[in-house]
Scaffold this motif. Structure first.
Motif, short mmCIF file in Angstrom:
data_model
loop_
_atom_site.label_atom_id
_atom_site.label_comp_id
_atom_site.label_asym_id
_atom_site.label_seq_id
_atom_site.Cartn_x
_atom_site.Cartn_y
_atom_site.Cartn_z
N UNK A 37 0.41 -1.24 0.40
CA UNK A 37 0.16 0.15 -0.01
C UNK A 37 0.87 1.30 -0.42
N UNK A 38 0.47 2.04 0.47
CA UNK A 38 1.38 3.48 0.30
C UNK A 38 2.00 3.54 0.87
N UNK A 39 2.19 2.69 2.39
CA UNK A 39 2.95 2.69 3.87
C UNK A 39 4.40 2.24 3.40
N UNK A 40 4.17 0.90 2.11
CA UNK A 40 5.37 0.16 1.72
C UNK A 40 5.57 -0.40 0.37
N UNK A 41 4.50 0.22 -0.62
CA UNK A 41 5.04 0.48 -2.42
C UNK A 41 6.08 0.65 -2.35
N UNK A 42 6.68 2.17 -1.64
CA UNK A 42 8.68 1.61 -2.21
C UNK A 42 9.29 1.28 -2.33
N UNK A 43 8.80 0.05 -0.76
CA UNK A 43 10.00 -0.47 -0.69
C UNK A 43 10.11 -1.57 -2.52
N UNK A 44 9.53 -2.27 -2.72
CA UNK A 44 9.28 -2.71 -4.41
C UNK A 44 9.59 -2.07 -5.29
N UNK A 45 9.18 -0.66 -5.52
CA UNK A 45 10.11 0.41 -6.25
C UNK A 45 11.33 0.33 -5.85
N UNK A 46 12.08 0.51 -5.04
CA UNK A 46 13.39 0.47 -4.63
C UNK A 46 13.68 -0.90 -4.84
N UNK A 47 13.36 -1.92 -5.24
CA UNK A 47 13.83 -3.42 -5.61
C UNK A 47 13.78 -3.17 -7.12
N UNK A 48 12.57 -2.37 -7.82
CA UNK A 48 13.14 -2.17 -8.90
C UNK A 48 14.15 -1.47 -9.91
N UNK A 49 14.58 -0.64 -8.68
CA UNK A 49 15.54 0.42 -9.49
C UNK A 49 16.83 -0.36 -8.73
N UNK A 50 16.58 -1.83 -8.30
CA UNK A 50 18.36 -2.04 -8.10
C UNK A 50 19.17 -2.34 -8.50
N UNK A 51 20.96 -1.93 -8.72
CA UNK A 51 21.69 -2.63 -8.95
C UNK A 51 21.67 -3.75 -9.92
N UNK A 71 0.79 0.86 -9.10
CA UNK A 71 1.46 2.01 -10.21
C UNK A 71 3.26 1.35 -10.66
N UNK A 72 3.56 0.33 -8.98
CA UNK A 72 5.03 -0.42 -8.83
C UNK A 72 4.58 -1.23 -10.53
N UNK A 73 4.03 -2.14 -10.27
CA UNK A 73 3.56 -2.87 -11.76
C UNK A 73 3.62 -2.27 -13.25
N UNK A 74 3.11 -1.41 -12.85
CA UNK A 74 2.79 -0.16 -14.50
C UNK A 74 4.50 0.21 -14.79
N UNK A 75 5.04 0.92 -13.71
CA UNK A 75 7.23 0.84 -13.45
C UNK A 75 7.24 0.28 -14.29
N UNK A 76 7.35 -1.38 -13.91
CA UNK A 76 8.14 -2.17 -13.84
C UNK A 76 7.66 -3.03 -15.80
N UNK A 77 6.75 -2.64 -15.94
CA UNK A 77 6.00 -3.17 -17.10
C UNK A 77 6.49 -1.69 -18.34
N UNK A 78 6.94 -0.63 -17.74
CA UNK A 78 7.47 0.73 -18.23
C UNK A 78 9.20 0.30 -18.75
N UNK A 79 9.44 -0.19 -17.59
CA UNK A 79 10.88 -0.40 -17.33
C UNK A 79 11.94 -1.71 -17.91
N UNK A 80 10.89 -2.50 -18.36
CA UNK A 80 11.10 -4.75 -18.38
C UNK A 80 10.51 -4.85 -19.28
N UNK A 81 10.82 -4.50 -20.60
CA UNK A 81 9.74 -4.87 -21.74
C UNK A 81 10.13 -7.34 -22.06
N UNK A 82 10.57 -6.84 -21.29
CA UNK A 82 11.05 -8.94 -21.41
C UNK A 82 10.67 -8.87 -19.04
N UNK A 83 9.45 -8.94 -18.86
CA UNK A 83 8.09 -9.00 -17.81
C UNK A 83 7.43 -10.30 -17.75
N UNK A 84 7.32 -10.87 -16.55
CA UNK A 84 6.26 -11.13 -16.27
C UNK A 84 5.69 -11.43 -14.74
#
Lengths: 136, 122
Positions: free
Chosen positions: B31-45, B69-82
């Protein structure tokens, strides 16, 4: 935060911060579940409503109150999320998807949104699914 | 009342043969309190250098539009996404409400998702 939860009514006042989304959701799920309602959709709607308030209602302010209220009316639950923020205004910097109200309208049987410079109120009515038995 | 909901996010890399996939698993409530953790993982090295992303949401007990929203960011940044989630889960319910089921490459298991990524689908 102050909470006053009675058997038939829900009352919770929350500060405008992200953790309030979680607190409100858990509280409404526990309350609605006690009446035998499926809690998933109600919890999602409240999460969206409180999230909207946290993100949009208190721009440039660190104080304010988000109020969560609930009561039973016949075979329905009425849940109100209101705030004393700035009301609905365009926000080009919004981090959200702008989906909150759209989702809520799909989850609740009826939704009413009132907003002015004194704050925003979202009134949601949830009907008990026909397949569910009556709660306490 | 309850504090922040627990959300555990782990990242590992799996070989797809010639390529690598970042596998991000989330467990708990998004939710709003935790989504940033998932977003951070997406942006990790580890994610940034992978050629594909597998997002396993099987153990997510709750998700709202902050997580979407994080899933949609993943769709934007990773053309190969599952994206993996269970039938009838809160994730499926949200995707259905948001009319995203046809837009997100969805799978029921990591094995199924890995096989699709190795085959180039998606």
């Amino acid at each position: 935060m102050s909470a006053a939860s009675a058997a038939s009514e829900l009352a919770l006042d929350l500060p405008p911060r992200p953790s309030s989304v979680t607190s409100a959701r858990h509280a409404v799920a526990q309350w609605a579940g006690a009446f035998g309602y499926a809690t998933g959709d109600i919890a999602l709607a409240v999460s969206e409503a409180v999230g909207n308030a946290v993100v949009h209602a208190f721009k440039d302010r660190d104080r304010g109150t988000i109020r969560l209220r609930g009561h039973r009316r016949d075979e329905h639950l009425v849940v109100v999320v209101s705030d004393d923020g700035i009301g609905m205004t365009p926000n080009l910097d919004s981090p959200g998807l702008g989906m909150g109200i759209s989702l809520i309208s799909k989850l609740a049987a009826e939704v009413r949104v009132d907003s002015n410079e004194g704050g925003t109120s979202i009134v949601m009515r949830f009907a008990r699914p026909a397949s569910e038995s009556a709660g306490p | 009342m309850s504090p922040k909901p627990p959300l555990e996010v782990t990242i590992e890399t799996r070989s797809l043969g010639q390529d690598d996939a970042a596998v991000i698993r989330a467990k708990g409530e998004i939710d709003l309190a935790t989504a940033e953790r998932l977003a951070t993982a997406l942006a990790s090295p580890a994610s940034a250098k992978a050629n594909a992303l597998l997002l396993d949401l099987t153990k997510v007990r709750f998700i709202d539009s902050s997580g979407l929203r994080v899933v949609m960011v993943a769709m934007r940044d990773f053309p190969r996404l599952a994206v993996v989630f269970a039938e009838g889960s809160p994730v499926e319910r949200l995707f259905e409400l948001a009319q995203m089921l046809d837009r997100v490459p969805c799978f029921r298991s990591e094995e199924e998702a890995i096989a699709a990524l190795m085959d180039g689908h998606p």
